[in-house]
Design a protein around this motif. Structure first.
Motif, PDB file in Angstrom:
ATOM      1  N   ALA A  29       0.832  -1.205   0.000  1.00  0.00           N
ATOM      2  CA  ALA A  29       0.000   0.000   0.000  1.00  0.00           C
ATOM      3  C   ALA A  29       0.868   1.256   0.000  1.00  0.00           C
ATOM      4  O   ALA A  29       0.428   2.320  -0.436  1.00  0.00           O
ATOM      5  CB  ALA A  29      -0.946   0.003   1.194  1.00  0.00           C
ATOM      6  N   THR A  81      -1.280  12.894  -4.910  1.00  0.00           N
ATOM      7  CA  THR A  81      -1.173  14.136  -4.154  1.00  0.00           C
ATOM      8  C   THR A  81      -1.280  15.343  -5.079  1.00  0.00           C
ATOM      9  O   THR A  81      -2.032  16.290  -4.801  1.00  0.00           O
ATOM     10  CB  THR A  81       0.184  14.181  -3.417  1.00  0.00           C
ATOM     11  OG1 THR A  81       0.275  13.031  -2.563  1.00  0.00           O
ATOM     12  CG2 THR A  81       0.331  15.444  -2.597  1.00  0.00           C
ATOM     13  N   HIS A 139      -6.591  10.025   3.589  1.00  0.00           N
ATOM     14  CA  HIS A 139      -5.138  10.234   3.623  1.00  0.00           C
ATOM     15  C   HIS A 139      -4.886  11.738   3.746  1.00  0.00           C
ATOM     16  O   HIS A 139      -5.674  12.542   3.249  1.00  0.00           O
ATOM     17  CB  HIS A 139      -4.571   9.697   2.303  1.00  0.00           C
ATOM     18  CG  HIS A 139      -3.084   9.650   2.202  1.00  0.00           C
ATOM     19  ND1 HIS A 139      -2.326  10.751   1.898  1.00  0.00           N
ATOM     20  CD2 HIS A 139      -2.219   8.621   2.336  1.00  0.00           C
ATOM     21  CE1 HIS A 139      -1.050  10.403   1.842  1.00  0.00           C
ATOM     22  NE2 HIS A 139      -0.953   9.111   2.105  1.00  0.00           N
ATOM     23  N   SER A 153      -3.214  13.576   2.092  1.00  0.00           N
ATOM     24  CA  SER A 153      -3.219  14.250   0.783  1.00  0.00           C
ATOM     25  C   SER A 153      -4.632  14.541   0.287  1.00  0.00           C
ATOM     26  O   SER A 153      -4.801  15.272  -0.689  1.00  0.00           O
ATOM     27  CB  SER A 153      -2.448  13.432  -0.257  1.00  0.00           C
ATOM     28  OG  SER A 153      -3.128  12.236  -0.527  1.00  0.00           O
ATOM     29  N   VAL A 171     -10.776   3.482  -1.771  1.00  0.00           N
ATOM     30  CA  VAL A 171     -10.363   2.462  -0.801  1.00  0.00           C
ATOM     31  C   VAL A 171      -9.439   3.150   0.216  1.00  0.00           C
ATOM     32  O   VAL A 171      -8.534   3.888  -0.171  1.00  0.00           O
ATOM     33  CB  VAL A 171      -9.609   1.304  -1.488  1.00  0.00           C
ATOM     34  CG1 VAL A 171      -9.018   0.347  -0.459  1.00  0.00           C
ATOM     35  CG2 VAL A 171     -10.524   0.558  -2.458  1.00  0.00           C
ATOM     36  N   ASN A 194      -6.440   3.678   2.684  1.00  0.00           N
ATOM     37  CA  ASN A 194      -5.078   3.132   2.758  1.00  0.00           C
ATOM     38  C   ASN A 194      -4.746   2.596   4.146  1.00  0.00           C
ATOM     39  O   ASN A 194      -3.883   1.749   4.294  1.00  0.00           O
ATOM     40  CB  ASN A 194      -4.040   4.197   2.385  1.00  0.00           C
ATOM     41  CG  ASN A 194      -3.935   5.294   3.419  1.00  0.00           C
ATOM     42  OD1 ASN A 194      -4.936   5.925   3.762  1.00  0.00           O
ATOM     43  ND2 ASN A 194      -2.758   5.517   3.951  1.00  0.00           N
ATOM     44  N   ALA A 231      -5.988   6.047  -5.125  1.00  0.00           N
ATOM     45  CA  ALA A 231      -4.619   5.542  -4.956  1.00  0.00           C
ATOM     46  C   ALA A 231      -4.593   4.073  -4.552  1.00  0.00           C
ATOM     47  O   ALA A 231      -3.787   3.292  -5.060  1.00  0.00           O
ATOM     48  CB  ALA A 231      -3.861   6.387  -3.932  1.00  0.00           C
ATOM     49  N   GLN A 232      -5.497   3.695  -3.625  1.00  0.00           N
ATOM     50  CA  GLN A 232      -5.491   2.311  -3.125  1.00  0.00           C
ATOM     51  C   GLN A 232      -6.512   1.439  -3.833  1.00  0.00           C
ATOM     52  O   GLN A 232      -6.674   0.270  -3.482  1.00  0.00           O
ATOM     53  CB  GLN A 232      -5.769   2.295  -1.612  1.00  0.00           C
ATOM     54  CG  GLN A 232      -4.722   2.994  -0.783  1.00  0.00           C
ATOM     55  CD  GLN A 232      -3.357   2.309  -0.819  1.00  0.00           C
ATOM     56  OE1 GLN A 232      -3.240   1.151  -1.193  1.00  0.00           O
ATOM     57  NE2 GLN A 232      -2.338   3.050  -0.445  1.00  0.00           N
ATOM     58  N   HIS A 283       2.874   4.390  -8.929  1.00  0.00           N
ATOM     59  CA  HIS A 283       3.810   3.555  -8.159  1.00  0.00           C
ATOM     60  C   HIS A 283       3.124   2.536  -7.259  1.00  0.00           C
ATOM     61  O   HIS A 283       3.765   1.614  -6.771  1.00  0.00           O
ATOM     62  CB  HIS A 283       4.773   4.425  -7.345  1.00  0.00           C
ATOM     63  CG  HIS A 283       4.153   5.146  -6.192  1.00  0.00           C
ATOM     64  ND1 HIS A 283       4.137   4.629  -4.921  1.00  0.00           N
ATOM     65  CD2 HIS A 283       3.506   6.326  -6.124  1.00  0.00           C
ATOM     66  CE1 HIS A 283       3.530   5.490  -4.110  1.00  0.00           C
ATOM     67  NE2 HIS A 283       3.143   6.528  -4.818  1.00  0.00           N
ATOM     68  N   LYS A 284       1.829   2.695  -7.019  1.00  0.00           N
ATOM     69  CA  LYS A 284       1.099   1.676  -6.252  1.00  0.00           C
ATOM     70  C   LYS A 284       0.467   0.648  -7.193  1.00  0.00           C
ATOM     71  O   LYS A 284      -0.163  -0.306  -6.752  1.00  0.00           O
ATOM     72  CB  LYS A 284       0.028   2.338  -5.389  1.00  0.00           C
ATOM     73  CG  LYS A 284       0.624   3.268  -4.320  1.00  0.00           C
ATOM     74  CD  LYS A 284      -0.466   3.957  -3.528  1.00  0.00           C
ATOM     75  CE  LYS A 284       0.030   5.178  -2.802  1.00  0.00           C
ATOM     76  NZ  LYS A 284       0.738   4.884  -1.552  1.00  0.00           N
TER      77      LYS A 284
HETATM   78  N1  PMP Z   1      -4.309   8.678  -1.066  1.00  0.00           N
HETATM   79  C1  PMP Z   1      -4.178   7.442  -0.594  1.00  0.00           C
HETATM   80  C2  PMP Z   1      -5.405   6.689  -0.176  1.00  0.00           C
HETATM   81  C3  PMP Z   1      -2.912   6.872  -0.492  1.00  0.00           C
HETATM   82  O1  PMP Z   1      -2.764   5.643  -0.011  1.00  0.00           O
HETATM   83  C4  PMP Z   1      -1.781   7.613  -0.899  1.00  0.00           C
HETATM   84  C5  PMP Z   1      -0.378   7.048  -0.799  1.00  0.00           C
HETATM   85  N2  PMP Z   1      -0.054   6.517   0.464  1.00  0.00           N
HETATM   86  C6  PMP Z   1      -1.977   8.890  -1.402  1.00  0.00           C
HETATM   87  C7  PMP Z   1      -3.254   9.388  -1.479  1.00  0.00           C
HETATM   88  C8  PMP Z   1      -0.832   9.748  -1.855  1.00  0.00           C
HETATM   89  O2  PMP Z   1      -0.246   9.179  -2.980  1.00  0.00           O
HETATM   90  P1  PMP Z   1       1.142   9.756  -3.506  1.00  0.00           P
HETATM   91  O3  PMP Z   1       2.051   9.838  -2.321  1.00  0.00           O
HETATM   92  O4  PMP Z   1       1.586   8.739  -4.505  1.00  0.00           O
HETATM   93  O5  PMP Z   1       0.860  11.089  -4.111  1.00  0.00           O
END
Ligand code: PMP
Length: 407
Positions: free
Chosen positions: A31, A96, A123, A125, A173, A175, A202-203, A225-226
């Protein structure tokens, strides 16, 4: 879907052959970021070895080839999320940046007293960009709560949708918990009040099929990257009508039509939102990652990961002193837990000693940790290449943790 041939998949991921602390690597931090198959690594290397040039600029051959490879991934992403139009796919640095783009550009229309609705399981972000938008505009952030299982309280969510709500932003979803939100239903509720919805995917994209037209979401954000792709690139999907009406966020090369000191006009979608030289190699490798996921089959991946999650959850429930955090009925690939008498970081350190990589901490979801009354959790998160034996290795290592602490 036919079951995955996990042994064959694992051979595609060079890093899985590594040892850590003299033990075979058991990588359960997917994750945070997933590992990359050889085809993704090769696509990135091939780009730099054979195609490298800047895009959308040159008349020369390499620039055309680089542009074609870059733009081909836009088509691949469009197909992957089933967007209606290719110009609805905007390349960004990651989830993000996608959310910051919307919070800045769409957020330019927020007025004092307007409301932004998020959830308690976001998250950082998907929290902080909205707090910044509130500071700029005088808008107010509203937060829909979750129950003790880590499920969104849908009636509360609906109650918080008011006539001042300007946007809803929520995780597809979670994280930190793995909860899959009932996004289709939530989007219908928001749309019934004329409110657009941004999904933080993202998830979700590594684990569930995403169809932005079927969901009818207005924005969808994810990171490569995920999804077995490289770092440094991600996607913002936005409905063309919304993106068209939004002002640019960042200014620079590529996003303009005509620049003069008297004034500047902007490029068409999606380039209006792609200022500067993009991560061309990253985009090319993202294309390879999506093709790999599609060839493996998202339904087969989901079924395999669900079996791993069930296998892990059964063992977790049987382990003395372990408390699961997040027990939603509908979950994807994430097992979050605490030992009430051992700090998560101590658990993580001993697991690392055993070759088992998990994430410990607040998972960039501090308000959610507060909701559950814990400073941190241990999070094991699964990917297509994880095995039942690796889940067993996690629990063998956790029994080791108990031995160390119980003396
Ligand atoms: N939202 C969720 C639900 C995440 O899991 C993540 C990464 N941990 C992010 C946003 C941010 O993604 P990134 O760091 O790749 O911008």
């Amino acid at each position: 879907a036919p079951p995955l041939d996990v042994a064959r998949l694992r051979a595609d991921f060079p890093i899985l052959a590594r040892e850590v602390n003299g033990k075979p690597l058991v990588y359960l931090d997917n994750a945070a970021t997933s590992q990359k198959p050889r085809c993704v690594i090769d696509a990135q290397a091939h780009y730099y070895a054979q195609l490298n040039a800047n895009v959308h600029r040159g008349v020369h051959r390499l620039s055309q080839e680089a542009t074609d490879a870059f733009e081909a991934t836009r088509d691949t992403v469009q197909r992957f999320v089933n967007a209606a139009r290719r110009e609805e796919i905007v390349f960004v640095r990651g989830t993000t940046e996608a959310i910051n783009l919307v919070a800045n550009s769409f957020g330019g229309r927020f007025r004092p007293g307007d409301e932004i609705l998020i959830t308690a399981m976001e998250h950082h972000s998907n929290i902080v960009p909205w707090q910044l938008a509130c500071e700029r505009s005088g808008a107010v952030l509203k937060v829909a709560p979750v129950n003790d299982e880590g499920e969104l309280l849908v009636a509360e969510f609906e109650r918080l949708l008011g006539n001042r709500t300007r946007i809803v932003a929520l995780a597809h979803v979670s994280n930190a918990l793995g909860t899959i939100n009932p996004v289709r239903e939530l989007i219908d509720m928001a749309h019934a009040r004329g409110v657009p919805v941004l999904l933080d995917g993202a998830q979700a994209v590594p684990h569930v099929a995403v169809d932005v037209q079927a969901l009818d979401c207005d924005f969808y954000a994810f990171s490569a990257h995920k999804l077995y792709g490289p770092t440094g690139i991600g996607v913002l999907y936005g409905k063309a009508a919304l993106l068209d009406a939004m002002p640019p966020w960042q200014g620079g090369g590529d996003m303009i039509r005509q620049v003069s000191f008297a004034g500047t006009t902007y490029n068409e979608l999606p380039y209006k939102f792609e200022a500067g030289t993009p991560d061309i190699a990253g985009a090319v490798a993202l294309g390879a990652a999506i093709r790999y996921v599609e060839a493996t089959g998202i339904a087969a991946i989901a079924a395999h990961e669900h079996a791993l999650l069930e296998h892990a959850t059964r063992q977790a429930r049987a382990m003395p002193g372990l408390r699961l955090v997040g027990t939603a009925r509908n979950k994807a690939a994430i097992l979050s837990f605490v030992f009430d008498d051992i700090h998560a970081h101590d658990v993580g350190t001993i697991l690392d000693h055993e070759g088992v990589a998990v994430r410990t901490g607040h998972h960039c979801a501090m308000p959610l940790m507060e909701r559950f009354g814990v400073p941190a959790t241990v999070r094991a998160s699964f990917a297509m290449y994880n095995t039942h034996d690796e889940v067993d290795a996690l629990f063998a290592a956790l029994r080791r943790v108990r031995e160390v602490f119980d003396g």
